[in-house]
Design a protein around this motif. Structure first.
Motif, PDB file in Angstrom:
ATOM      1  N   SER A 144       0.544  13.369  -8.766  1.00  0.00           N
ATOM      2  CA  SER A 144       0.803  11.973  -9.135  1.00  0.00           C
ATOM      3  C   SER A 144       0.949  11.100  -7.896  1.00  0.00           C
ATOM      4  O   SER A 144       0.410   9.988  -7.840  1.00  0.00           O
ATOM      5  CB  SER A 144       2.079  11.862  -9.974  1.00  0.00           C
ATOM      6  OG  SER A 144       1.938  12.546 -11.182  1.00  0.00           O
ATOM      7  N   SER A 178      -3.204   2.664  -4.893  1.00  0.00           N
ATOM      8  CA  SER A 178      -2.680   1.539  -4.111  1.00  0.00           C
ATOM      9  C   SER A 178      -3.692   1.052  -3.095  1.00  0.00           C
ATOM     10  O   SER A 178      -3.877  -0.156  -2.911  1.00  0.00           O
ATOM     11  CB  SER A 178      -1.386   1.940  -3.396  1.00  0.00           C
ATOM     12  OG  SER A 178      -0.371   2.226  -4.329  1.00  0.00           O
ATOM     13  N   LEU A 229       0.898   3.737 -13.211  1.00  0.00           N
ATOM     14  CA  LEU A 229       0.251   5.045 -13.120  1.00  0.00           C
ATOM     15  C   LEU A 229       1.293   6.150 -12.982  1.00  0.00           C
ATOM     16  O   LEU A 229       1.232   7.154 -13.698  1.00  0.00           O
ATOM     17  CB  LEU A 229      -0.717   5.087 -11.935  1.00  0.00           C
ATOM     18  CG  LEU A 229      -1.379   6.443 -11.699  1.00  0.00           C
ATOM     19  CD1 LEU A 229      -2.369   6.771 -12.812  1.00  0.00           C
ATOM     20  CD2 LEU A 229      -2.057   6.484 -10.341  1.00  0.00           C
ATOM     21  N   LEU A 230       2.250   5.977 -12.089  1.00  0.00           N
ATOM     22  CA  LEU A 230       3.280   7.001 -11.893  1.00  0.00           C
ATOM     23  C   LEU A 230       4.082   7.239 -13.176  1.00  0.00           C
ATOM     24  O   LEU A 230       4.374   8.384 -13.520  1.00  0.00           O
ATOM     25  CB  LEU A 230       4.217   6.616 -10.747  1.00  0.00           C
ATOM     26  CG  LEU A 230       3.662   6.800  -9.349  1.00  0.00           C
ATOM     27  CD1 LEU A 230       4.563   6.121  -8.311  1.00  0.00           C
ATOM     28  CD2 LEU A 230       3.466   8.272  -9.023  1.00  0.00           C
ATOM     29  N   ARG A 284       0.556   0.781  -9.346  1.00  0.00           N
ATOM     30  CA  ARG A 284       1.047   2.087  -8.893  1.00  0.00           C
ATOM     31  C   ARG A 284       2.184   2.598  -9.786  1.00  0.00           C
ATOM     32  O   ARG A 284       2.187   3.761 -10.197  1.00  0.00           O
ATOM     33  CB  ARG A 284       1.509   1.979  -7.440  1.00  0.00           C
ATOM     34  CG  ARG A 284       1.986   3.275  -6.859  1.00  0.00           C
ATOM     35  CD  ARG A 284       2.372   3.095  -5.399  1.00  0.00           C
ATOM     36  NE  ARG A 284       2.901   4.327  -4.863  1.00  0.00           N
ATOM     37  CZ  ARG A 284       2.734   4.716  -3.625  1.00  0.00           C
ATOM     38  NH1 ARG A 284       2.048   3.978  -2.778  1.00  0.00           N
ATOM     39  NH2 ARG A 284       3.256   5.843  -3.200  1.00  0.00           N
ATOM     40  N   ARG A 285       3.146   1.735 -10.101  1.00  0.00           N
ATOM     41  CA  ARG A 285       4.276   2.149 -10.946  1.00  0.00           C
ATOM     42  C   ARG A 285       3.827   2.514 -12.354  1.00  0.00           C
ATOM     43  O   ARG A 285       4.352   3.455 -12.953  1.00  0.00           O
ATOM     44  CB  ARG A 285       5.326   1.042 -10.999  1.00  0.00           C
ATOM     45  CG  ARG A 285       6.118   0.931  -9.730  1.00  0.00           C
ATOM     46  CD  ARG A 285       7.247  -0.089  -9.873  1.00  0.00           C
ATOM     47  NE  ARG A 285       7.630  -0.532  -8.560  1.00  0.00           N
ATOM     48  CZ  ARG A 285       7.635  -1.800  -8.176  1.00  0.00           C
ATOM     49  NH1 ARG A 285       7.314  -2.763  -9.009  1.00  0.00           N
ATOM     50  NH2 ARG A 285       7.994  -2.125  -6.953  1.00  0.00           N
ATOM     51  N   SER A 304      -1.390   8.007  -6.821  1.00  0.00           N
ATOM     52  CA  SER A 304      -0.784   6.678  -6.732  1.00  0.00           C
ATOM     53  C   SER A 304      -1.066   6.027  -5.377  1.00  0.00           C
ATOM     54  O   SER A 304      -1.274   4.813  -5.306  1.00  0.00           O
ATOM     55  CB  SER A 304       0.712   6.735  -7.013  1.00  0.00           C
ATOM     56  OG  SER A 304       1.422   7.327  -5.954  1.00  0.00           O
TER      57      SER A 304
END
Length: 151
Positions: free
Chosen positions: A37, A45, A23-24, A20-21, A41
């Motif tokens: 976003s 997840s 991708l963000l 997730r981080r 995300s």
């Protein structure tokens, strides 16, 4: 301009926030609207959590205990795919786009429905041989001055 990346992650709970981080961070750097976003995300997840919980180890070509996340940002669209080596989806889930909602008291079972609500297009499938694939797309909105903004 477009970008894509692929992650091979262990089937461990700690891999979910890591994916997730990443991708963000990539979407922020590219200049994607924060609301888009965030939706992607959360969907990612849920797909990763499903792979961690249900994605078995047998016969997939993936390292034991692993799953794969691939993301593409191209023009006005983001496509994300999460593939595992588990038993795959039951035939009714692959054929039927929307499964019945879980009971209100259920502790699980809402993730795939949430992905359907957050993305513009969702596909659930089984890999040839063994494993499930969840892929989803979303039309992107860009911040002013975004690096990857479509021309």
């Amino acid at each position: 301009m477009s970008i894509w990346w692929s992650l091979h992650l262990r089937r461990e709970a700690a891999s979910v926030p890591l994916a997730r981080r990443l991708l963000l961070g990539a979407m922020d750097t590219a200049g994607v609207d924060p609301d888009i976003s965030f939706d992607l995300s959360v969907a990612l997840s849920e797909a990763c959590a499903n792979a961690v919980e249900h994605g078995g180890d047998e016969g997939s070509g993936e390292p034991p205990g692993a799953y794969r996340v691939t993301a593409y940002l191209d023009g006005e669209r983001c496509r994300i795919e999460v593939a595992d080596s588990g038993p795959g989806f039951p035939a009714r889930r692959v054929v039927q786009r929307t499964a019945p909602a879980p009971a209100l008291t259920a502790e699980s079972g809402r993730g795939l429905g949430l992905i359907e609500q957050l993305a513009d297009h969702v596909q659930f499938g089984n890999r040839p041989g063994h494993g499930a694939v969840v892929s989803f797309d979303k039309i992107l909105k860009w911040r002013e001055g975004a690096l990857l903004r479509a021309m």
